[in-house]
Design a protein around this motif. Structure first.
Motif, mmCIF file in Angstrom:
data_model
loop_
_atom_site.group_PDB
_atom_site.id
_atom_site.type_symbol
_atom_site.label_atom_id
_atom_site.label_comp_id
_atom_site.label_asym_id
_atom_site.label_seq_id
_atom_site.Cartn_x
_atom_site.Cartn_y
_atom_site.Cartn_z
ATOM 1 N N GLN A 160 -5.681 -3.157 -14.335
ATOM 2 C CA GLN A 160 -4.786 -3.133 -13.170
ATOM 3 C C GLN A 160 -4.926 -4.404 -12.325
ATOM 4 O OE1 GLN A 160 -5.268 0.806 -11.279
ATOM 5 N NE2 GLN A 160 -5.319 1.641 -13.354
ATOM 6 N N GLU A 207 -14.730 0.798 -1.952
ATOM 7 C CA GLU A 207 -15.423 1.812 -2.735
ATOM 8 C C GLU A 207 -14.433 2.725 -3.439
ATOM 9 O OE1 GLU A 207 -18.112 3.796 -0.134
ATOM 10 O OE2 GLU A 207 -19.493 2.093 -0.114
ATOM 11 N N ILE A 210 -8.458 2.165 1.622
ATOM 12 C CA ILE A 210 -8.810 0.871 2.202
ATOM 13 C C ILE A 210 -9.458 1.035 3.570
ATOM 14 C CG2 ILE A 210 -7.893 -1.358 2.990
ATOM 15 C CD1 ILE A 210 -7.809 -0.829 -0.079
ATOM 16 N N THR A 259 -11.673 15.240 -19.543
ATOM 17 C CA THR A 259 -11.758 15.685 -18.146
ATOM 18 C C THR A 259 -10.675 15.064 -17.262
ATOM 19 O OG1 THR A 259 -13.356 13.924 -17.790
ATOM 20 C CG2 THR A 259 -14.253 16.108 -18.205
ATOM 21 N N PHE A 262 -15.106 3.766 -18.483
ATOM 22 C CA PHE A 262 -13.912 4.585 -18.270
ATOM 23 C C PHE A 262 -13.297 4.375 -16.881
ATOM 24 C CE2 PHE A 262 -17.811 7.138 -18.043
ATOM 25 C CZ PHE A 262 -17.788 7.587 -16.736
ATOM 26 N N PHE A 299 -18.221 15.308 -17.878
ATOM 27 C CA PHE A 299 -17.655 13.974 -17.686
ATOM 28 C C PHE A 299 -18.481 12.864 -18.320
ATOM 29 C CE2 PHE A 299 -20.377 11.840 -14.585
ATOM 30 C CZ PHE A 299 -21.177 12.896 -14.165
ATOM 31 N N ASN A 302 -3.311 4.435 -17.206
ATOM 32 C CA ASN A 302 -4.750 4.185 -17.349
ATOM 33 C C ASN A 302 -5.121 3.639 -18.718
ATOM 34 O OD1 ASN A 302 -4.712 5.472 -14.930
ATOM 35 N ND2 ASN A 302 -5.813 7.288 -15.607
ATOM 36 N N ASP A 312 -14.405 9.767 1.135
ATOM 37 C CA ASP A 312 -14.034 9.590 -0.263
ATOM 38 C C ASP A 312 -12.535 9.857 -0.413
ATOM 39 O OD1 ASP A 312 -15.477 9.937 -3.165
ATOM 40 O OD2 ASP A 312 -13.619 11.088 -3.010
ATOM 41 N N ARG A 313 -11.901 9.138 -1.348
ATOM 42 C CA ARG A 313 -10.462 9.327 -1.549
ATOM 43 C C ARG A 313 -10.113 10.774 -1.868
ATOM 44 N NH1 ARG A 313 -7.108 5.594 -5.703
ATOM 45 N NH2 ARG A 313 -5.981 7.169 -6.832
ATOM 46 N N LEU A 348 -5.847 5.516 -21.050
ATOM 47 C CA LEU A 348 -7.028 6.318 -21.373
ATOM 48 C C LEU A 348 -6.700 7.787 -21.148
ATOM 49 C CD1 LEU A 348 -10.083 6.403 -22.011
ATOM 50 C CD2 LEU A 348 -10.506 6.188 -19.582
ATOM 51 N N LEU A 387 0.828 -1.197 0.000
ATOM 52 C CA LEU A 387 0.000 0.000 0.000
ATOM 53 C C LEU A 387 0.869 1.256 0.000
ATOM 54 C CD1 LEU A 387 -3.055 -0.390 2.415
ATOM 55 C CD2 LEU A 387 -3.023 -0.246 -0.076
ATOM 56 N N LYS A 437 -14.154 9.540 -10.284
ATOM 57 C CA LYS A 437 -13.004 10.201 -10.902
ATOM 58 C C LYS A 437 -11.747 9.342 -10.835
ATOM 59 C CE LYS A 437 -14.811 14.761 -10.151
ATOM 60 N NZ LYS A 437 -15.017 15.772 -9.113
ATOM 61 N N ASP A 438 -11.776 8.256 -10.073
ATOM 62 C CA ASP A 438 -10.580 7.419 -9.942
ATOM 63 C C ASP A 438 -10.285 6.648 -11.229
ATOM 64 O OD1 ASP A 438 -10.283 8.235 -7.370
ATOM 65 O OD2 ASP A 438 -11.065 6.411 -6.445
ATOM 66 N N ARG A 439 -9.004 6.616 -11.592
ATOM 67 C CA ARG A 439 -8.544 5.755 -12.686
ATOM 68 C C ARG A 439 -7.383 4.879 -12.199
ATOM 69 N NH1 ARG A 439 -12.457 7.960 -13.806
ATOM 70 N NH2 ARG A 439 -12.968 9.257 -15.599
ATOM 71 N N GLN A 440 -6.877 5.207 -11.020
ATOM 72 C CA GLN A 440 -5.762 4.453 -10.439
ATOM 73 C C GLN A 440 -6.277 3.696 -9.226
ATOM 74 O OE1 GLN A 440 -2.414 4.019 -11.257
ATOM 75 N NE2 GLN A 440 -3.321 4.652 -13.180
ATOM 76 N N GLN A 484 -18.857 4.738 -5.933
ATOM 77 C CA GLN A 484 -19.617 5.562 -4.982
ATOM 78 C C GLN A 484 -20.529 6.550 -5.693
ATOM 79 O OE1 GLN A 484 -16.216 7.319 -3.295
ATOM 80 N NE2 GLN A 484 -16.430 6.359 -1.298
ATOM 81 N N PRO A 512 -9.613 0.795 -16.828
ATOM 82 C CA PRO A 512 -8.375 0.827 -16.040
ATOM 83 C C PRO A 512 -8.393 -0.165 -14.872
ATOM 84 C CG PRO A 512 -9.113 3.064 -16.520
ATOM 85 C CD PRO A 512 -10.197 2.141 -17.007
ATOM 86 N N GLN A 522 2.204 1.805 -3.438
ATOM 87 C CA GLN A 522 1.150 2.344 -4.291
ATOM 88 C C GLN A 522 0.954 3.831 -4.012
ATOM 89 O OE1 GLN A 522 -0.430 1.181 -6.832
ATOM 90 N NE2 GLN A 522 0.515 -0.833 -6.718
ATOM 91 N N GLY A 525 -4.503 1.183 -7.485
ATOM 92 C CA GLY A 525 -3.419 0.448 -6.841
ATOM 93 C C GLY A 525 -3.746 -0.085 -5.453
ATOM 94 N N PRO A 526 -4.174 0.771 -4.511
ATOM 95 C CA PRO A 526 -4.445 0.281 -3.152
ATOM 96 C C PRO A 526 -5.551 -0.781 -3.109
ATOM 97 C CG PRO A 526 -4.281 2.681 -3.186
ATOM 98 C CD PRO A 526 -4.274 2.229 -4.608
ATOM 99 N N ILE A 527 -6.615 -0.579 -3.877
ATOM 100 C CA ILE A 527 -7.710 -1.564 -3.866
ATOM 101 C C ILE A 527 -7.228 -2.883 -4.467
ATOM 102 C CG2 ILE A 527 -9.953 -2.118 -4.888
ATOM 103 C CD1 ILE A 527 -10.710 0.831 -4.539
ATOM 104 N N SER A 577 -14.252 6.426 -6.201
ATOM 105 C CA SER A 577 -15.003 7.560 -6.739
ATOM 106 C C SER A 577 -14.979 7.521 -8.268
ATOM 107 C CB SER A 577 -14.413 8.859 -6.208
ATOM 108 O OG SER A 577 -14.110 9.733 -7.256
#
Lengths: 287, 401
Positions: B255, B217, A255, A215, B247, B57, A209, A262-263, A211, A6, B221-224, B190, B251, A9, B226-228, B219
């Motif tokens: 991954q 979970e 995690i 946006t 979209f 988006f 990605n 939210d992240r 991609l 982690l 907007k996430d494309r990365q 989410q 990714p 990452q 790694g942690p999950i 968002s």
């Protein structure tokens, strides 16, 4: 072991943040402008990466091209967007920057389509196993590029005459000018370097990605602002540490905090807490 | 008008009189022609409102939805329209935002005076617009927005796609009953879409002996991831149920595979685009989704749609396109059956729909929720293909209130 993975990452994500945020903090340090459109230059780097790699078959060529072309566009942004309004209050430049960012996003959509672009053959897809940990080549390259480029920037600023002029201009622009430093040149150099780093970040994210969307810069546009505030506005070293720290906190947060945070909210939660304790940011000098 | 025209004429009474008379005659003729055309004024097009995200988006889904809806309108008009009248799609960009859609809905109702409307957009704007169309008593069909509250806006609101919960339950059946897998890790988007899918999946998981080991979970907007991905690897599940759009899922899946996780990944209609396969590349092979468009369908409606869409749009059909197309077809059939543009008659006709469309045979329950089969598709050799069909009416029953 899992906790170490982690952490790694987090460093990967943090490297991307660092490449983006350094340019932003450079602009702030020199001109006191919150350069939101910087995230649009990051997206432009992504498009350059995909288009040039698909045309030439080489991601290395694409990286160089993206750095040079995005750097040049960054100088154009300074010349045509910021320079004419430098004497206005700071919010004028901020509004102009937000407007420019939205215009760039829509321009990408009109020119390249809403679906985003992908690589014909995705580069750097091999993976390396280090101590049971799978790392993609693209992730390793991202970290390496961030380390080399930002380290190189540190050397340039600390060990060369150009760097001296640059730092002098940031500290006391009037004094620097009276010593014969061409501060307009310094500004162009500043925008070129910051934008080139964002362009490189754009290429690496597009590879990670596979991609590039119009946006792509939307998260970067505000998260990078949080990072440079954390790092002490205008402070490159602080920004670097803030970017990596945030990447790692987010990795654990994704995690362990996912249920209620939210992240993308983590960055701002950290920002609020830090600013309560240290209003000048983690590494800012107190005013 | 004749009087005004006559005025400049100074050349004597006779001349003026004659002019007056001839003008009057022309006026009479025009009036008569217009009167005769009375029934033909019905040839004025029937206007259908369409809110769709064309910027922002969700612009990619918006473009597909609009292409699909336009294709349906073109096909219907080429076949003579509805009751001799052409259809006209009046579309506005809502940016998938509830804030943008409110003035759009009001404009469609009051200024464009649309007969009915369709949402080619996501849940948040569709929910906001639904209550506006409901209070104006303008029939409104949600083409692919999944939030349960949309149809609860009232009896003028319908949905031609699955509610998230319904599709989530189908996902549980796919995992437990069709694939016979037990230990699942959920990766949940989410937003309304991901959350309602997850609710449905968890609700039905027990029925099929499926155990949810963990849920993470992310968002939109996430494309990365790694942690999950790292965490999922440590969980070592038998199968992954991951909600998302092409979209995010593109990714995510690549991954997961790059980290050496090779268990089946189950997705939903949000994956349903050729673009998913393009993004995930080889990692997309074997990914299975629940959706509403069967690429290998023997049904003429679906086959015809798939071919016509690719010809019109220049890229392969996806779920969103098929959903936009289906919503227009259902509305057009109801307009035909109602035989008038009376909102009540159209509403009643939609409620009684039994229409064969590209996404299956469409009918509605009392709440306006669609009743149709769930298509299960798999990626093979870089294309979506048939894998199974879930037609368990009891499992797929949407709420009725």
């Amino acid at each position: 072991m899992f906790l170490v993975e982690l952490f790694v990452q987090g460093l990967i994500q943090g490297s991307v943040y660092a490449l983006i945020a350094v340019g932003l903090t450079l602009v702030y340090g020199l001109l006191r402008i919150l350069h939101v459109a910087h995230a649009g230059l990051f997206t432009l780097g992504g498009y350059a990466g995909v288009l040039v790699t698909n045309a030439t078959g080489s991601v290395a060529v694409a990286l160089v091209f993206a750095a040079l072309s995005v750097g040049a566009v960054g100088m154009a942004v300074y010349r045509f967007c910021y320079e004419p309004i430098l004497r206005r209050p700071p919010y004028v430049a901020l509004i102009a920057s937000i407007g420019l960012f939205i215009a760039m996003e829509e321009l990408f959509r009109i020119v390249f389509g809403p679906f985003g672009l992908t690589y014909d053959i995705v580069p750097l897809q091999g993976s390396v196993v280090i101590g049971g940990m799978y790392l993609r080549s693209a992730e390793l390259v991202t970290m390496a590029l961030a380390a080399v480029l930002i380290g190189g920037l540190g050397l340039l600023a600390g060990r060369t005459r150009i760097g001296l002029a640059w730092r002098a201009t940031v500290s006391v622009p009037e004094m620097a000018e009276s010593f014969g430093i061409d501060i307009v040149k310094v500004r162009y150099l500043n925008f070129f370097i910051g934008s080139a780093l964002a362009g490189v970040a754009g290429v690496m994210v597009s590879v990670l990605n596979n991609l590039v969307e119009p946006t792509m810069g939307s998260v970067a546009s505000y998260k990078a602002l949080a990072i440079i505030v954390l790092g002490g506005l205008g402070n490159v070293r602080g920004t670097l540490v803030a970017a990596l720290t945030l990447g790692v906190i987010e990795a654990y947060g994704t995690i362990y905090l996912a249920g209620f945070l939210d992240r993308d909210a983590i960055a701002f939660a950290v920002l609020i807490v830090i600013l309560m304790v240290r209003p000048q940011g983690l590494f800012g000098r107190s005013a | 008008m004749a009087a005004i025209d006559a005025e400049p004429v100074q050349g004597g009474a006779t001349q003026g009189d004659r002019d007056m008379r001839s003008h009057a005659l022309i006026a009479l003729a025009v009036t008569a022609a217009m009167a005769a055309a009375g029934p033909v004024t019905a040839a004025e097009p029937i206007r259908i409102g369409f809110n769709v995200p064309l910027t922002g988006f969700a612009a990619a889904d918006g473009a597909s939805a609009k292409n699909g809806a336009e294709l349906a309108v073109e096909q219907i008009n080429a076949a003579g329209g509805v009751g001799g009248r052409m259809l006209e799609l009046v579309s506005y960009d809502d940016q998938a935002s509830p804030k943008e859609v409110v003035p759009i809905a009001n404009k469609l109702i009051e200024q464009d005076k649309v007969t009915a409307a369709i949402s080619g957009s996501y849940s948040a704007p569709t929910r906001a617009a639904a209550s506006i169309f409901q209070s104006a008593k303008v029939p409104y069909i949600s083409a692919y927005a999944i939030h349960p509250d949309i149809t609860r806006a009232g009896d003028y609101v319908f949905r031609t796609s699955f509610m998230g919960e319904v599709q989530g339950r189908a996902g549980a059946k796919l995992v437990g009953d069709i694939l016979k897998k037990k230990r699942v890790v959920m990766i949940t988007l989410q937003n309304d879409f991901g959350k309602s899918l997850a609710d449905g999946f968890k609700e039905a998981a027990g029925t099929f002996g499926v155990e949810v080991v963990a849920e993470y979970e992310y968002s939109i907007k996430d494309r990365q991831f790694g942690p999950i991905v790292t965490r999922v690897k440590a969980d070592a599940p038998e199968v992954i149920y991951a909600s998302g759009y092409f979209f995010t899922a593109g990714p995510l899946v690549s991954q997961l595979r790059a980290a050496g996780i090779d268990v089946p990944v189950i997705g939903q209609e949000g994956y349903d685009s050729q673009k998913f396969i393009e993004i995930a590349g080889a990692a997309s092979e074997g990914v299975i989704i629940t959706t509403s468009l069967d690429r290998d369908s023997k049904d003429p409606e679906a086959r015809d749609f798939i071919a016509a869409f690719e010809k019109k749009a220049g890229y392969p059909a996806d779920m969103v396109a098929a959903s936009g197309h289906t919503a227009v077809k259902v509305l057009a059939a109801a307009l035909g059956a109602a035989g008038s543009t009376d909102p009540q008659a159209i509403r009643d006709a939609i409620a009684k729909s039994h229409v064969k469309a590209s996404t299956g045979t469409i009918s509605f329950n009392g709440l306006g929720e669609v009743e149709k089969d769930v298509q299960v598709q798999i990626v093979r050799d870089g294309r979506w293909h048939h894998f199974a069909v879930i037609d368990d009416r009891k499992l797929l029953a949407a709420p009725t209130n």
